[in-house]
Write a protein that holds these residues in place. Structure first.
Motif, PDB file in Angstrom:
ATOM      1  N   PHE A  31       5.189 -20.160  59.358  1.00 56.93           N
ATOM      2  CA  PHE A  31       4.444 -20.660  58.136  1.00 56.93           C
ATOM      3  C   PHE A  31       5.561 -21.868  57.513  1.00 56.93           C
ATOM      4  O   PHE A  31       5.295 -22.743  57.256  1.00 56.93           O
ATOM      5  CB  PHE A  31       4.176 -20.090  56.948  1.00 56.93           C
ATOM      6  CG  PHE A  31       3.596 -20.397  55.884  1.00 56.93           C
ATOM      7  CD1 PHE A  31       2.070 -20.714  55.775  1.00 56.93           C
ATOM      8  CD2 PHE A  31       4.268 -20.472  54.675  1.00 56.93           C
ATOM      9  CE1 PHE A  31       1.660 -21.329  54.677  1.00 56.93           C
ATOM     10  CE2 PHE A  31       3.588 -21.276  53.678  1.00 56.93           C
ATOM     11  CZ  PHE A  31       2.216 -21.587  53.679  1.00 56.93           C
ATOM     12  N   VAL A  32       6.962 -21.690  57.317  1.00 48.35           N
ATOM     13  CA  VAL A  32       7.788 -22.507  56.976  1.00 48.35           C
ATOM     14  C   VAL A  32       8.177 -23.623  57.939  1.00 48.35           C
ATOM     15  O   VAL A  32       8.118 -24.709  57.447  1.00 48.35           O
ATOM     16  CB  VAL A  32       9.278 -21.741  56.841  1.00 48.35           C
ATOM     17  CG1 VAL A  32      10.301 -22.604  56.357  1.00 48.35           C
ATOM     18  CG2 VAL A  32       9.026 -20.702  55.555  1.00 48.35           C
ATOM     19  N   GLN A  33       7.759 -23.526  59.186  1.00 47.42           N
ATOM     20  CA  GLN A  33       8.035 -24.497  60.140  1.00 47.42           C
ATOM     21  C   GLN A  33       6.786 -25.443  60.077  1.00 47.42           C
ATOM     22  O   GLN A  33       6.589 -26.619  60.308  1.00 47.42           O
ATOM     23  CB  GLN A  33       8.012 -24.234  61.533  1.00 47.42           C
ATOM     24  CG  GLN A  33       9.445 -23.493  61.762  1.00 47.42           C
ATOM     25  CD  GLN A  33       9.608 -22.959  62.994  1.00 47.42           C
ATOM     26  OE1 GLN A  33       8.830 -22.830  63.719  1.00 47.42           O
ATOM     27  NE2 GLN A  33      10.905 -22.823  63.453  1.00 47.42           N
ATOM     28  N   GLU A  34       5.438 -24.779  59.982  1.00 45.89           N
ATOM     29  CA  GLU A  34       4.308 -25.451  59.856  1.00 45.89           C
ATOM     30  C   GLU A  34       3.912 -26.333  58.610  1.00 45.89           C
ATOM     31  O   GLU A  34       3.396 -27.346  58.611  1.00 45.89           O
ATOM     32  CB  GLU A  34       3.107 -24.384  60.063  1.00 45.89           C
ATOM     33  CG  GLU A  34       2.969 -24.145  61.396  1.00 45.89           C
ATOM     34  CD  GLU A  34       2.656 -25.455  62.345  1.00 45.89           C
ATOM     35  OE1 GLU A  34       1.553 -25.918  62.181  1.00 45.89           O
ATOM     36  OE2 GLU A  34       3.175 -25.156  63.176  1.00 45.89           O
ATOM     37  N   TYR A  35       4.423 -25.881  57.323  1.00 45.27           N
ATOM     38  CA  TYR A  35       4.090 -26.297  56.250  1.00 45.27           C
ATOM     39  C   TYR A  35       4.355 -28.023  56.036  1.00 45.27           C
ATOM     40  O   TYR A  35       3.627 -28.478  55.590  1.00 45.27           O
ATOM     41  CB  TYR A  35       5.074 -25.589  55.181  1.00 45.27           C
ATOM     42  CG  TYR A  35       4.647 -26.135  53.590  1.00 45.27           C
ATOM     43  CD1 TYR A  35       3.380 -25.590  52.888  1.00 45.27           C
ATOM     44  CD2 TYR A  35       5.539 -27.194  53.138  1.00 45.27           C
ATOM     45  CE1 TYR A  35       3.231 -25.955  51.556  1.00 45.27           C
ATOM     46  CE2 TYR A  35       4.735 -27.439  51.638  1.00 45.27           C
ATOM     47  CZ  TYR A  35       3.867 -26.693  51.043  1.00 45.27           C
ATOM     48  OH  TYR A  35       3.583 -27.044  49.760  1.00 45.27           O
ATOM     49  N   PRO A  36       5.439 -28.356  56.678  1.00 51.32           N
ATOM     50  CA  PRO A  36       5.888 -29.916  56.347  1.00 51.32           C
ATOM     51  C   PRO A  36       5.028 -30.484  57.331  1.00 51.32           C
ATOM     52  O   PRO A  36       4.620 -31.872  57.113  1.00 51.32           O
ATOM     53  CB  PRO A  36       7.428 -29.876  56.780  1.00 51.32           C
ATOM     54  CG  PRO A  36       7.954 -28.397  56.924  1.00 51.32           C
ATOM     55  CD  PRO A  36       6.604 -27.549  56.953  1.00 51.32           C
ATOM     56  N   PRO A  42      -2.882 -27.301  51.283  1.00 53.04           N
ATOM     57  CA  PRO A  42      -3.295 -27.413  52.579  1.00 53.04           C
ATOM     58  C   PRO A  42      -4.285 -26.246  53.116  1.00 53.04           C
ATOM     59  O   PRO A  42      -3.663 -25.096  53.715  1.00 53.04           O
ATOM     60  CB  PRO A  42      -1.771 -27.120  53.176  1.00 53.04           C
ATOM     61  CG  PRO A  42      -1.146 -26.363  52.155  1.00 53.04           C
ATOM     62  CD  PRO A  42      -1.627 -26.728  50.811  1.00 53.04           C
ATOM     63  N   TYR A  43      -5.319 -26.755  52.842  1.00 56.78           N
ATOM     64  CA  TYR A  43      -6.391 -25.619  53.111  1.00 56.78           C
ATOM     65  C   TYR A  43      -6.507 -25.271  54.626  1.00 56.78           C
ATOM     66  O   TYR A  43      -6.676 -24.143  54.934  1.00 56.78           O
ATOM     67  CB  TYR A  43      -7.990 -26.104  52.762  1.00 56.78           C
ATOM     68  CG  TYR A  43      -8.015 -26.290  51.220  1.00 56.78           C
ATOM     69  CD1 TYR A  43      -7.958 -25.285  50.424  1.00 56.78           C
ATOM     70  CD2 TYR A  43      -7.880 -27.403  50.546  1.00 56.78           C
ATOM     71  CE1 TYR A  43      -8.422 -25.359  49.001  1.00 56.78           C
ATOM     72  CE2 TYR A  43      -8.141 -27.681  49.128  1.00 56.78           C
ATOM     73  CZ  TYR A  43      -8.232 -26.708  48.511  1.00 56.78           C
ATOM     74  OH  TYR A  43      -8.151 -26.866  46.972  1.00 56.78           O
ATOM     75  N   ALA A  44      -6.316 -26.296  55.538  1.00 55.32           N
ATOM     76  CA  ALA A  44      -6.386 -25.843  56.680  1.00 55.32           C
ATOM     77  C   ALA A  44      -5.121 -24.842  57.250  1.00 55.32           C
ATOM     78  O   ALA A  44      -5.468 -24.000  58.174  1.00 55.32           O
ATOM     79  CB  ALA A  44      -6.279 -27.297  57.742  1.00 55.32           C
ATOM     80  N   LEU A  45      -4.025 -25.225  56.831  1.00 54.33           N
ATOM     81  CA  LEU A  45      -2.954 -24.390  56.800  1.00 54.33           C
ATOM     82  C   LEU A  45      -3.288 -22.992  56.394  1.00 54.33           C
ATOM     83  O   LEU A  45      -2.904 -21.937  57.039  1.00 54.33           O
ATOM     84  CB  LEU A  45      -1.716 -24.908  56.149  1.00 54.33           C
ATOM     85  CG  LEU A  45      -0.222 -24.073  56.396  1.00 54.33           C
ATOM     86  CD1 LEU A  45       0.242 -23.952  58.109  1.00 54.33           C
ATOM     87  CD2 LEU A  45       0.989 -24.735  55.779  1.00 54.33           C
ATOM     88  N   ILE A  46      -3.797 -22.676  55.265  1.00 54.82           N
ATOM     89  CA  ILE A  46      -4.020 -21.466  54.756  1.00 54.82           C
ATOM     90  C   ILE A  46      -4.792 -20.802  55.669  1.00 54.82           C
ATOM     91  O   ILE A  46      -4.912 -19.496  55.871  1.00 54.82           O
ATOM     92  CB  ILE A  46      -4.466 -21.504  53.267  1.00 54.82           C
ATOM     93  CG1 ILE A  46      -3.559 -22.279  52.318  1.00 54.82           C
ATOM     94  CG2 ILE A  46      -5.130 -20.141  52.504  1.00 54.82           C
ATOM     95  CD1 ILE A  46      -2.099 -21.600  52.263  1.00 54.82           C
ATOM     96  N   GLY A  47      -5.979 -21.353  56.189  1.00 54.65           N
ATOM     97  CA  GLY A  47      -6.850 -21.029  56.974  1.00 54.65           C
ATOM     98  C   GLY A  47      -6.352 -20.276  58.416  1.00 54.65           C
ATOM     99  O   GLY A  47      -6.569 -19.333  58.553  1.00 54.65           O
TER     100      GLY A  47
END
Length: 147
Positions: free
Chosen positions: A97-102, A125-130
């Protein structure tokens, strides 16, 4: 902020207008993404996603009368929060998650142990939360909690 809600719909209806769309969209993304078996409910005054007693009779170790918690969304005084127990319990998931967030956001990640905070309602970031919601199945979550 705590709302006296009996259902997710009741919770959303009590929110200020600027929060209704945000919480509704988060709810939609999570419901579309969660693996089969998790159940939507109200818990701790928030919209929550749990492992029901029908799948895990032992319930939550802190209070076995409650189902095993997994994820919640909440409208707080100055922010929207997503509580995801998986990022607290699984270092590999937290690292992902930490790597994807940025890749999804230009703002700095505002996060506690399991709480992901969003102060700007226009930058969620709705797609990231999905994607995060899909990462752990009910069986994997039960196994992780049993350890």
């Amino acid at each position: 902020m705590m709302y006296d809600a009996n259902s997710p719909e009741d919770y959303i209806n009590q929110l200020p207008e600027d929060r209704k769309a945000v919480i509704s969209e988060l709810r939609k993304v999570i419901l579309e993404s969660l693996p089969v078996g998790f159940k939507e409910t109200m818990s701790y005054g928030f919209i929550s996603y749990v492992v029901p007693h029908s799948l895990y009779p032992a319930g939550y170790h802190c209070n076995p009368k409650e189902p095993l918690p997994f994820m919640s969304i909440a409208s707080q005084k100055n922010l929207v929060a997503i509580y995801h127990m998986g990022v607290y319990a699984d270092q590999e998931l937290l690292n992902w998650f930490v790597q994807e967030y940025p890749k999804h956001m230009k703002t700095k990640l505002d996060m506690g142990k399991s709480c992901i905070r969003f102060k700007n309602m226009n930058q969620i970031p709705y797609a990231l939360i999905g994607e995060l919601s899909k990462k752990i199945t009910v069986e994997q979550w039960i196994e992780k909690c049993d350890k």
